[in-house]
Design a protein around this motif. Structure first.
Motif, PDB file in Angstrom:
ATOM      1  N   ARG A 141     -16.564   0.866 -45.534  1.00 59.71           N
ATOM      2  CA  ARG A 141     -16.682   2.209 -46.116  1.00 59.71           C
ATOM      3  C   ARG A 141     -16.829   3.265 -45.023  1.00 59.71           C
ATOM      4  O   ARG A 141     -16.229   4.331 -45.086  1.00 59.71           O
ATOM      5  CB  ARG A 141     -17.895   2.233 -47.058  1.00 59.71           C
ATOM      6  CG  ARG A 141     -17.967   3.482 -47.928  1.00 59.71           C
ATOM      7  CD  ARG A 141     -18.970   3.312 -49.021  1.00 59.71           C
ATOM      8  NE  ARG A 141     -20.244   2.776 -48.506  1.00 59.71           N
ATOM      9  CZ  ARG A 141     -21.242   2.350 -49.273  1.00 59.71           C
ATOM     10  NH1 ARG A 141     -21.128   2.357 -50.573  1.00 59.71           N
ATOM     11  NH2 ARG A 141     -22.357   1.894 -48.749  1.00 59.71           N
ATOM     12  N   ARG A 142     -17.587   2.936 -43.977  1.00 58.23           N
ATOM     13  CA  ARG A 142     -17.811   3.886 -42.890  1.00 58.23           C
ATOM     14  C   ARG A 142     -16.511   4.147 -42.111  1.00 58.23           C
ATOM     15  O   ARG A 142     -16.179   5.283 -41.819  1.00 58.23           O
ATOM     16  CB  ARG A 142     -18.885   3.336 -41.944  1.00 58.23           C
ATOM     17  CG  ARG A 142     -19.269   4.338 -40.848  1.00 58.23           C
ATOM     18  CD  ARG A 142     -20.324   3.802 -39.909  1.00 58.23           C
ATOM     19  NE  ARG A 142     -19.807   2.744 -39.073  1.00 58.23           N
ATOM     20  CZ  ARG A 142     -20.168   1.469 -39.150  1.00 58.23           C
ATOM     21  NH1 ARG A 142     -21.055   1.079 -40.037  1.00 58.23           N
ATOM     22  NH2 ARG A 142     -19.645   0.550 -38.350  1.00 58.23           N
ATOM     23  N   ARG A 145     -14.258   6.340 -44.135  1.00 56.52           N
ATOM     24  CA  ARG A 145     -14.704   7.733 -44.124  1.00 56.52           C
ATOM     25  C   ARG A 145     -14.372   8.389 -42.779  1.00 56.52           C
ATOM     26  O   ARG A 145     -13.905   9.521 -42.716  1.00 56.52           O
ATOM     27  CB  ARG A 145     -16.209   7.795 -44.400  1.00 56.52           C
ATOM     28  CG  ARG A 145     -16.714   9.232 -44.602  1.00 56.52           C
ATOM     29  CD  ARG A 145     -18.199   9.290 -44.916  1.00 56.52           C
ATOM     30  NE  ARG A 145     -19.006   8.943 -43.753  1.00 56.52           N
ATOM     31  CZ  ARG A 145     -19.732   7.831 -43.634  1.00 56.52           C
ATOM     32  NH1 ARG A 145     -19.769   6.955 -44.630  1.00 56.52           N
ATOM     33  NH2 ARG A 145     -20.440   7.570 -42.546  1.00 56.52           N
ATOM     34  N   GLU A 146     -14.623   7.636 -41.684  1.00 56.20           N
ATOM     35  CA  GLU A 146     -14.346   8.181 -40.360  1.00 56.20           C
ATOM     36  C   GLU A 146     -12.851   8.455 -40.173  1.00 56.20           C
ATOM     37  O   GLU A 146     -12.467   9.474 -39.605  1.00 56.20           O
ATOM     38  CB  GLU A 146     -14.812   7.202 -39.280  1.00 56.20           C
ATOM     39  CG  GLU A 146     -16.320   7.171 -39.108  1.00 56.20           C
ATOM     40  CD  GLU A 146     -16.764   6.056 -38.149  1.00 56.20           C
ATOM     41  OE1 GLU A 146     -17.963   5.985 -37.888  1.00 56.20           O
ATOM     42  OE2 GLU A 146     -15.911   5.274 -37.703  1.00 56.20           O
ATOM     43  N   GLU A 148     -10.681   9.171 -42.557  1.00 58.57           N
ATOM     44  CA  GLU A 148     -10.314  10.368 -43.324  1.00 58.57           C
ATOM     45  C   GLU A 148     -10.762  11.636 -42.600  1.00 58.57           C
ATOM     46  O   GLU A 148     -10.030  12.621 -42.560  1.00 58.57           O
ATOM     47  CB  GLU A 148     -10.957  10.319 -44.713  1.00 58.57           C
ATOM     48  CG  GLU A 148     -10.300   9.308 -45.642  1.00 58.57           C
ATOM     49  CD  GLU A 148     -11.042   9.145 -46.961  1.00 58.57           C
ATOM     50  OE1 GLU A 148     -10.555   8.395 -47.794  1.00 58.57           O
ATOM     51  OE2 GLU A 148     -12.116   9.773 -47.139  1.00 58.57           O
ATOM     52  N   GLU A 149     -11.982  11.589 -42.038  1.00 56.72           N
ATOM     53  CA  GLU A 149     -12.478  12.768 -41.321  1.00 56.72           C
ATOM     54  C   GLU A 149     -11.612  13.080 -40.102  1.00 56.72           C
ATOM     55  O   GLU A 149     -11.303  14.239 -39.824  1.00 56.72           O
ATOM     56  CB  GLU A 149     -13.933  12.522 -40.871  1.00 56.72           C
ATOM     57  CG  GLU A 149     -14.928  12.601 -42.018  1.00 56.72           C
ATOM     58  CD  GLU A 149     -16.339  12.182 -41.589  1.00 56.72           C
ATOM     59  OE1 GLU A 149     -17.225  12.277 -42.443  1.00 56.72           O
ATOM     60  OE2 GLU A 149     -16.535  11.784 -40.432  1.00 56.72           O
TER      61      GLU A 149
END
Length: 958
Positions: A141-142, A145-146, A148-149
């Protein structure tokens, strides 16, 4: 200095050190040797040998005020006392309240000064495992997210590298010459580096040399004046080595480098001479491979002198080893030619002719290298050695500049080599037709198996003589098909077309009897050549004879259609016509074959041939509505309306109550302004063959004629029977919009969407209505609802993007476009719009991405063409427009943009060509095209008029 004993390594946990074998050790090994030391064991503790410390371990004794070694130490650390104080401060724990955290405790470790034991290590390992496990649970998940950021950050702030990616891509097109022509940048070095001062050299006195010679040192450099006496101060001082001829004289220290170079050359000669076997005298090196390596070493433009010397040396070795090997002499001569030593090359090759007098290649190379007159002498000499060589005779003829001299050489050659077809052909080419005919008569006697000579003779003879020549040729060469085909062409050229089929049939029979396999592809190729030469009857006869050879019965139709397409692609239209004719004889009731043939005649034939074909087609396939309609349309385009009506009447008899034929009849009458007849036909159709399309055409007719009330009544009646037909709801709403009844139009669209929720066009009309009356929020909501009802609909996404763009909200438009491309990644219309949503520098990059996703989508190709147009790359833009209309000729927008482009940048001929091609294609689709072609005011306009109208409304805003 602490000196640990050998057991210390075992105590520290490292691998145990095995004791070295020694003759003093007992034969029986002690049991504890090689085992790890017990826990807490201190080596040498029992005997008091725990090590000692010396001053070298802790450094010299220094005062606290002495400066430290680091000259650039910051203030507070410049003396030994400061450094010691700092180290003590680092060791003390900071247990102040400001360093305390309620959750984490003190910032430092409370127990860092304590010993680190085994249970501490185990606890740390457990905590590390727990941390790793917890980290793995959140890792995926991390990372997502990273990722996408990072992507979001890169989209908002692209690197300079990405912004220039389209310019970098262009570097692939830069040729080597362009790259080399880029000027060098200025010299960035300073003045001293750019203009170095030359090294000053001072003469050394003899006393320096004599002093060093006495010490017995060797020289590492070679003096160019070595061995020459030097006069300094009037004294005659000989250089060392001038009296001693040896390489190295002990005691003098002299090293003569020139003698070493001579020795190395001698060694090289010895090694090269060893390529011959001392026993048999045969070469032990493969000469061909050897010469291949040498050729790769020959420089082509100057090259390195050492490489040339090496190649010359190796070639010399090959020549000496095997002097009767022709490639060695040729390679040697070419090496000298490349290096500019032409006379040396000539001498070498002439030596080669002496060593290899029977080699054609050597003589031809010699003739090439020699100047004109000398070359003739060389060739004359070559002829004496090789009187049967055709290539040498041809070369001799080429060297002659006068035509008579050429003829004389070739005739002399033919006396010696009368069987050479090449010589006969070269000789005949120089002669006049009458002399050529006489020569060919003799040539076919000498070379009776040459088809080319027989056919050339037949072309020069009269009709009767040509027939005799071809008959003789068939007797001499019974296995060649070209003679038979030439005979057929001869008969056709003289008007005996009835003989052509017989000759071709007889050819097939004769060739089979002589064991020749009939290759279908080769015969079709010959037929295409006959077609291009104008021998239509021969071409059709060949096609009829071979079209069915070697094909399975079930594959016939498919194979023949492919053959016809291939012939059309090669420009052999008569061949294609013959294939279609044969296919229609075999499959007279196949509608698809008739249709293919009809389209072929429409595109490549005349109107009369098309109508004749369609008459035969409807006789064989009376139920094929499309064939009747094509016939009627052909008559109507020729402005023969009564004939078109009669064809449609016959079609009614064959297909009663056919919707297509009813509508075609209505269109024929309405296009010719017979509105009452059209109304009567529609009323009849509604009673006898009521369909949704018939009702729709009825409403459309009344609407375009201005009878709004009649159109509304008919629409209401139609919706009672066909409420799930979306076009009726659209027409109802559009009629109300035309009458400025926005509420009624909205109601019509809403009712239609209840019955037809999956009609994208209805949703778009309702959204545009709301936007027109200023209800932007409602239009946005309608489109969102439409996307929920119809997921993955690119048209709805496109309208949403354009709605925001028209409202001036470009950021929201870009966000919506990104979502749209995620949901519909292969939609050409979305990618085409996305290209022009980008800023101008990023458009090219976006277009490359679009082409990767939708390589053959016409909207993407059209967007690329517009992009080149906007950059004023006229030739490239025209290529992409042509590619677009070729892939999708039904896209009216592409034709309109192409026409607009040609109006601005093309000639009148190019504009006319685009207009004609568009009229032939008769496009029906396209956003801009349909907006004009389906407008009620343009209902009677032809394709060309609509094209000009759409093009006039296009603005170069991109």
């Amino acid at each position: 200095m602490t000196v640990p004993t050998s057991a210390s390594s075992g105590a520290s946990g490292g691998p145990p050190i095995m004791p070295l074998a020694s003759p003093l050790m007992g034969k029986k090994k002690k049991p504890f040797l090689g085992m790890p030391a017990p826990l807490g064991y201190v080596p040498g503790l029992g005997r008091g040998a725990t090590g000692f410390t010396t001053r070298s371990d802790i450094g010299p004794a220094r005062d606290a005020n002495d400066p430290v070694d680091d000259r650039h130490a910051p203030p507070g650390k410049r003396t030994v006392g400061d450094q010691m104080k700092k180290n003590q401060d680092d060791d003390d724990e900071d247990l102040n309240d400001t360093n305390y955290d309620e959750f984490n405790g003190y910032a430092g470790s409370l127990f860092s000064s304590g010993p680190y034991e085994k249970d501490d290590e185990e606890a740390d390992a457990i905590y590390a495992a727990l941390d790793k496990r917890m980290d793995e649970r959140r890792k995926e998940r991390r990372e997502l997210r990273e990722k996408e950021e990072i992507e979001k950050y890169r989209m908002e702030r692209p690197k300079i590298q990405q912004q220039f990616s389209d310019l970098k891509r262009k570097l692939a097109e830069v040729s080597e010459e362009e790259w080399l022509s880029i000027p060098e940048v200025g010299d960035a070095r300073n003045k001293r580096q750019r203009n170095p001062r030359y090294e000053k050299l001072t003469p050394v006195p003899d006393s320096f040399f004599s002093k060093h010679l006495q010490t017995g040192e060797n020289h590492t450099t070679v003096d160019p004046l070595q061995g020459v006496s030097t006069h300094l101060g009037g004294l005659n001082t000989p250089y060392p080595g001038s009296m001693t001829p040896g390489l190295m004289t002990p005691g003098t220290g002299e090293l003569d480098m020139r003698k070493i170079g001579q020795a190395r050359n001698t060694l090289m000669d010895m090694r090269l001479s060893q390529v011959s076997d001392s026993v048999s005298g045969q070469t032990v090196v493969d000469p061909k491979g050897y010469l291949t390596d040498l050729n790769s070493m020959i420089p082509t433009h100057g090259g390195d002198i050492s490489d040339i010397k090496k190649a010359r040396l190796l070639l010399k070795s090959v020549r000496e080893t095997n002097p009767h090997h022709p490639p060695a002499w040729i390679a040697s001569a070419r090496l000298e030619e490349v290096t500019g030593k032409l006379q040396v090359a000539r001498n070498l090759i002439m030596k080669g002719t002496e060593m290899c007098p029977k080699s054609e290649d050597v003589w031809l190379e010699a003739a090439r290298l020699q100047p004109g007159d000398t070359a003739k002498a060389v060739v004359a000499q070559a002829v004496r050695h090789l009187p049967q060589s055709v290539r040498i005779y041809i070369r001799a003829a080429e060297l002659e500049t006068d035509v008579r001299a050429k003829k004389r050489v070739l005739r002399k050659a033919l006396e010696n080599v009368s069987k050479s077809v090449r010589l006969w052909k070269t000789a005949v080419e120089l002669e006049e037709p009458e002399d050529a005919r006489i020569m060919l008569s003799r040539a076919v006697e000498c070379c009776p198996t040459s088809v080319e000579l027989w056919l050339a003779l037949a072309r020069l003879e009269t009709y009767e003589n040509a027939r005799r020549v071809l008959n003789k040729a068939r007797e001499n060469i019974p296995t060649d098909r070209h003679i038979w085909i030439t005979a057929a062409k001869l008969e056709e050229a003289n008007g005996n077309t009835q003989m052509v089929d017989k000759i071709i049939d007889r050819a097939i029979t004769s060739l089979r009897a002589n064991g020749v396999e009939i290759n279908r592809e080769q015969w079709i190729q010959d037929a295409e050549e006959c077609d291009k030469a104008g021998s239509v009857a021969t071409c059709q006869a060949v096609i009829r004879a071979v079209i069915g050879i070697g094909i399975e019965e079930e594959d016939r139709k498919h194979t023949w259609m492919e053959d016809a397409d291939s012939c059309v692609a090669h420009g052999a239209l008569e061949c294609a016509r013959a294939i279609y004719a044969h296919a229609l004889q075999v499959f007279p009731s196949k509608k698809s074959v008739w249709l293919r043939a009809a389209y072929f005649e429409k595109n490549h034939g005349t109107r009369e041939s098309l109508e004749a074909l369609l008459q035969r087609a409807v006789a064989h396939c009376p139920k094929a509505e499309v064939l009747w309609l094509m016939g009627a349309k052909s008559k109507w385009l020729a402005e023969d309306v009564p004939a078109a009506r009669s064809i449609l009447a016959l079609a009614f008899q064959a297909n009663p109550n056919s919707e297509e034929i009813w509508l075609a009849a209505v269109k024929l009458e309405s296009e010719n302004n017979e509105y009452e007849r059209a109304r009567r036909l529609l009323a009849k159709a509604r009673s006898s063959a009521p369909t949704a399309r018939v009702f729709m055409k009825s409403v459309k007719l009344e609407w375009v004629l201005g009878n709004i009330e009649a159109a509304q009544e008919l629409c209401s009646e139609a919706l009672k029977h066909y409420e799930d037909f979306p076009k009726l709801w659209m027409m109802r709403g559009q009629i109300e919009e035309q009458c400025e009844n926005m509420d009624k139009a909205r109601e019509a669209y809403n009712q239609g969407l209840k019955k037809c929720p999956h009609s994208v066009a209805l949703w778009l009309l309702l959204s545009r209505l709301e936007e027109r009356v200023g209800q932007l929020t409602r239009a946005r909501a309608i489109l969102e609802k439409a996307r929920l009802k119809n997921p993955q609909s690119p048209e709805l996404w496109l309208e949403s993007v354009r709605l925001e763009f028209r409202a001036g909200l470009k950021n929201i438009a870009n966000t919506l476009m990104a979502k749209a491309l995620q949901e519909c990644p292969n939609s050409g219309i979305l990618w085409a719009e996305a290209v022009f949503l980008e800023a101008r520098p990023q458009r090219k990059t976006k277009s490359v991405d679009a082409l990767k996703k939708c390589e053959h989508d016409p909207h993407v190709l059209l967007a690329v063409a517009k992009l080149f147009w906007s950059e004023r790359k006229i030739t490239k833009a025209r290529e992409w427009f042509l590619r677009t209309v070729k892939i999708e000729p039904d896209l009216g927008d592409a034709w309109a943009l192409f026409y607009k482009f040609e109006l601005q940048h093309g000639t009148e001929e190019q504009q006319e060509e685009v207009r004609k091609r568009c009229e032939n294609a008769e496009p029906r689709h396209g956003e801009l095209w349909c907006a004009e072609s389906k407008h009620v005011l343009n209902w009677q306009k032809k394709t060309g008029e609509i094209l000009a109208q759409v093009a006039s409304k296009i603005k170069n805003t991109f």
